[in-house]
Each structure stands twice: as structure tokens, then as C-alpha cells.
Design a protein around this motif. Structure first.
Motif, PDB file in Angstrom:
ATOM      1  N   ILE A 275       0.150   3.322   4.523  1.00 52.47           N
ATOM      2  CA  ILE A 275       1.123   2.796   3.558  1.00 52.47           C
ATOM      3  C   ILE A 275       0.517   1.614   2.814  1.00 52.47           C
ATOM      4  N   ILE A 279       3.969  -2.403  -0.051  1.00 52.70           N
ATOM      5  CA  ILE A 279       5.148  -1.701   0.459  1.00 52.70           C
ATOM      6  C   ILE A 279       5.412  -2.098   1.907  1.00 52.70           C
ATOM      7  N   ARG A 280       4.347  -2.267   2.700  1.00 51.00           N
ATOM      8  CA  ARG A 280       4.516  -2.695   4.088  1.00 51.00           C
ATOM      9  C   ARG A 280       5.214  -4.051   4.140  1.00 51.00           C
ATOM     10  N   ARG A 282       7.029  -5.605   1.851  1.00 50.34           N
ATOM     11  CA  ARG A 282       8.397  -5.561   1.335  1.00 50.34           C
ATOM     12  C   ARG A 282       9.356  -4.920   2.341  1.00 50.34           C
ATOM     13  N   TYR A 283       8.882  -3.888   3.035  1.00 49.59           N
ATOM     14  CA  TYR A 283       9.736  -3.200   4.008  1.00 49.59           C
ATOM     15  C   TYR A 283      10.101  -4.115   5.163  1.00 49.59           C
ATOM     16  N   GLN A 286      12.699  -6.627   3.936  1.00 51.48           N
ATOM     17  CA  GLN A 286      13.991  -6.012   3.660  1.00 51.48           C
ATOM     18  C   GLN A 286      14.679  -5.565   4.943  1.00 51.48           C
ATOM     19  N   ALA A 287      13.906  -5.059   5.911  1.00 55.61           N
ATOM     20  CA  ALA A 287      14.496  -4.547   7.149  1.00 55.61           C
ATOM     21  C   ALA A 287      15.087  -5.659   8.000  1.00 55.61           C
ATOM     22  N   SER A 291      10.734 -12.670   7.124  1.00 48.23           N
ATOM     23  CA  SER A 291       9.411 -12.196   7.534  1.00 48.23           C
ATOM     24  C   SER A 291       8.798 -13.024   8.655  1.00 48.23           C
ATOM     25  N   ILE A 354       8.694  -1.735  12.572  1.00 50.38           N
ATOM     26  CA  ILE A 354       8.615  -3.035  11.886  1.00 50.38           C
ATOM     27  C   ILE A 354       7.558  -3.916  12.527  1.00 50.38           C
ATOM     28  N   LEU A 357       4.106  -2.718  11.465  1.00 44.74           N
ATOM     29  CA  LEU A 357       3.871  -3.071  10.065  1.00 44.74           C
ATOM     30  C   LEU A 357       3.588  -4.567   9.924  1.00 44.74           C
TER      31      LEU A 357
END
Length: 364
Positions: A275, A279-280, A282-283, A286-287, A291, A354, A357
Motif C-alpha cells: 500500500i 494511504i497507509r 492517512r488510514y 482516520q481509523a 496517530s 492498524i 501499518l
């Protein structure tokens, strides 16, 4: 030749075949004999010189004397092959032994294939060793420091002694080595087990773990080792090196504190690594809505241990040397911060993804 080679000869001849070693002083009249010389030829047995030096003579005892020409030729070939390997392991020549030169040539070819993205079959000029056509267990070794020029011989002798088998050592670069071992290693291990025998992967993991610990303590210090399933080098050595390289790279990121890495345990990590970084990142944000939830070492270690022990609360508490209620408090606190309860399957899966990532994002 390794013991497995003599065992194969015994199977073909259908009679006992064994090696013996005696002091030259016991038979001084043999001092001038060459490998292949017959010293005893009887109806029910045959004794042949395999190798001889100033102190000892190695003998091949064949439990049958009435051999036909084909069987005699097979024995002669086997002794000749052993003699070449014996000479390689004891006599250094300019540029190293013949075995070392051949191994370095194979390593250079592999590196060229890796650099060009090629997947050509191994040239006949490099694959003359018959073992490369048989199934072998691949180990990829990465050291933390560049090895000395004499490292090839040291590593070869150390591995042969530890595994009690002839292995093929292939230098790839200063800090990277490919080791090919006979598949009999896992077959013997599996045959020794009862009906609840360990799987092939478990056996490979056990051998790899012992090998890594030995190398770290007796050879070059800290190192990482990846082991793959048996394969035929002439067909798939380049693809295997690619897979094991990737396994070590991912292992360094996701398996902190571990030096033995197994490709069949890296399926999810390999998927997540594909990935894109943006994108990693941001995910993860968001999750979780933030962070920095994994910034505390205690949280990371607790989750790593919890997942490694299949989300078993009692076993995790024992492993962490804390009371069960202390662990439950940590998990409840994590739930409050993230909204995820790792004691629930769906949340545990999401948290695991998560966490991986996050590790990859912070290490790249």
C-alpha cells in the motif's frame, strides 16, 4: 560426500556401506596408496581407501564383494567425488578453493539476475553440482557487518559441523549469504516425531532458529536469517532469494526483537507493505482519529504480545509478568482511546492491521 550420500550408495548396492577412519600408524604399508585403492577384497566384503593424509586413512567398507562392473564404477565415482570435496575443504589455492570460486560465480549470476529483474534458468556451466538439481532448503543470512575475506571457509565449516551435512554456501554480497542445505534435514526431523508430528513449516522454523542462534554466538555476531520451503535451485533460486530478501526486510520492520523470519508468516505484512505510504498514514489517522496512540512503548509491547499469544488474556499477563487485572486495565484504557476492544474478534483484526501499518509508516 555427506552421510546421506553414503546411505544412498548403500540403498543402491543393497548392502551395508560405512566409513571408517584409522591412524596411518596402524597400517604403515598403506601410506603411499591413493584414493580408490582396494586394500581388502573378499567375497563378502570390500575395503577401499577413500582419503589419506599424514595421520589418518579413511576407508569405505562395502558389505559385499561380488560386485559387477557398473556397481564398481558407481563406487569409484562416489569416492572420486568425495576426494574432490575433501581436497577443497583442506587445500587453499589461489583465489580460494574450487568450491568457493564456483559458489562466488553462482552468487554473481544471482545478483545479476536480481539487478536486471531476470528469471533465466541457471546456466549449465554453473549447475554442474548434482545437488542443485535436487530439492534443497534455502536460508538467507544477513549480517550486521561485512564479513572478512576468509569468512567463506569459516562459514562453510561451521555449517557443515552444525548441520552434520554438506551444505552449499553462496556469497551474494559482503553482508548477505545464501545457504542451501539437503532436504534430508527436515525429513529426518519429521520421521523422528510421533503421530502428532510437527509440520514442515514448524520443522523449518526450528532448524532456522537454532542455526541463527549458533551463527550469532559463534560466527559474526548479530544477524538475521530467513528460511524458505524446499526448492530446486536450478529452477527457482532467483525467485527464492527475492522472497527471502523481502521476508527479512519486512521482518526487520514488523518483528522487532526477532532475528529469524519466515515467509509463510508474512502474508498480511506483505500485503500491507504494497500500500502506498500516503494511504497507509492517512488510514491510521482516520481509523483511530489520532496517530500517536502507539507512541508508548508499553502499549506497543502489550499489543504485540497479546496478538502473538492469540489474544489470550491469561497467557499474555504471564508473558508480561503482570497481574491479569493490570492487563485488562490496559486493554480497557486502549478501548477508551481508540474505540476498539481487542478482545472482540472484529476489533482485534482491525487493530492488528492498524498496528502493522503504523510500524511500517514509522520505519520507512
Amino acid at each position: 560426500m555427506s552421510m546421506s550420500d553414503w546411505e544412498q550408495l548403500q540403498h543402491i548396492l543393497n548392502c551395508p556401506v560405512r566409513m571408517e577412519e584409522i591412524p596411518v600408524s596402524d597400517q604403515p604399508e598403506w601410506a603411499g596408496l591413493a584414493a580408490g585403492a582396494v586394500v581388502e577384497d573378499q567375497t563378502d566384503s570390500l575395503t577401499i581407501v577413500v582419503a589419506l593424509d599424514n595421520e589418518t586413512v579413511k576407508l569405505l567398507k562395502v558389505g559385499r564383494g561380488n560386485l559387477n562392473d557398473t556397481e564398481k564404477a558407481l563406487i569409484s565415482w562416489a569416492i572420486s567425488r568425495y576426494s574432490r570435496q575433501h581436497a577443497d575443504s583442506h587445500a587453499e589455492v589461489d583465489g580460494g578453493t574450487e568450491a568457493e570460486r564456483n559458489a562466488r560465480a553462482i552468487g554473481e549470476w544471482i545478483m545479476k539476475q536480481l539487478g536486471s529483474g531476470g528469471s533465466e534458468p541457471m546456466p549449465d556451466s554453473l549447475s554442474q553440482d548434482g545437488r542443485l538439481y535436487t530439492e534443497m532448503i534455502p536460508f538467507l543470512l544477513e549480517t550486521e557487518q561485512t564479513a572478512e575475506p576468509s569468512a567463506f571457509g569459516d562459514l562453510q565449516r561451521l555449517l557443515d559441523s552444525f548441520l552434520n551435512e554438506d551444505v552449499i554456501v553462496i556469497p551474494l554480497k559482503g553482508q548477505e549469504w545464501l545457504v542451501l542445505a539437503p532436504v534430508v534435514l527436515v525429513r529426518d526431523t519429521l520421521d523422528e516425531k510421533d503421530e502428532q508430528s510437527e509440520t514442515l513449516e514448524e520443522s523449518l522454523a526450528s532448524i532456522g532458529s537454532g542455526l541463527q542462534e549458533m551463527l550469532a554466538s559463534e560466527w559474526i555476531g548479530e544477524c538475521h536469517l530467513a528460511v524458505g520451503r524446499p526448492m530446486k535451485p536450478v529452477k527457482s533460486v532467483v525467485q527464492t532469494v527475492t522472497l527471502l530478501r523481502e521476508t527479512i526486510e519486512l521482518g526487520r520492520i514488523f518483528e522487532l526483537g526477532t532475528s529469524i523470519h519466515l515467509p509463510w508468516n508474512m502474508h498480511l505484512e506483505r500485503l500491507l507493505a504494497s500500500i502506498p505510504e500516503a494511504i497507509r498514514q492517512r488510514y491510521v489517522e482516520q481509523a483511530l482519529g489520532r496517530s500517536d496512540v502507539f507512541m508508548e512503548t508499553e502499549t506497543l509491547y502489550t499489543l504485540d504480545t497479546f496478538f502473538a499469544l492469540d489474544c489470550n488474556v491469561s497467557e499474555t499477563a504471564k508473558k508480561l509478568f503482570i497481574h491479569r487485572n493490570t492487563l485488562l486495565y490496559r486493554l480497557d484504557k486502549l478501548k477508551q482511546e481508540t474505540g476498539l476492544d481487542v478482545r472482540v474478534f472484529r476489533d482485534a483484526v482491525l487493530m492488528k492491521i492498524i498496528l502493522l501499518l503504523y510500524k511500517f509508516t514509522k520505519r520507512t
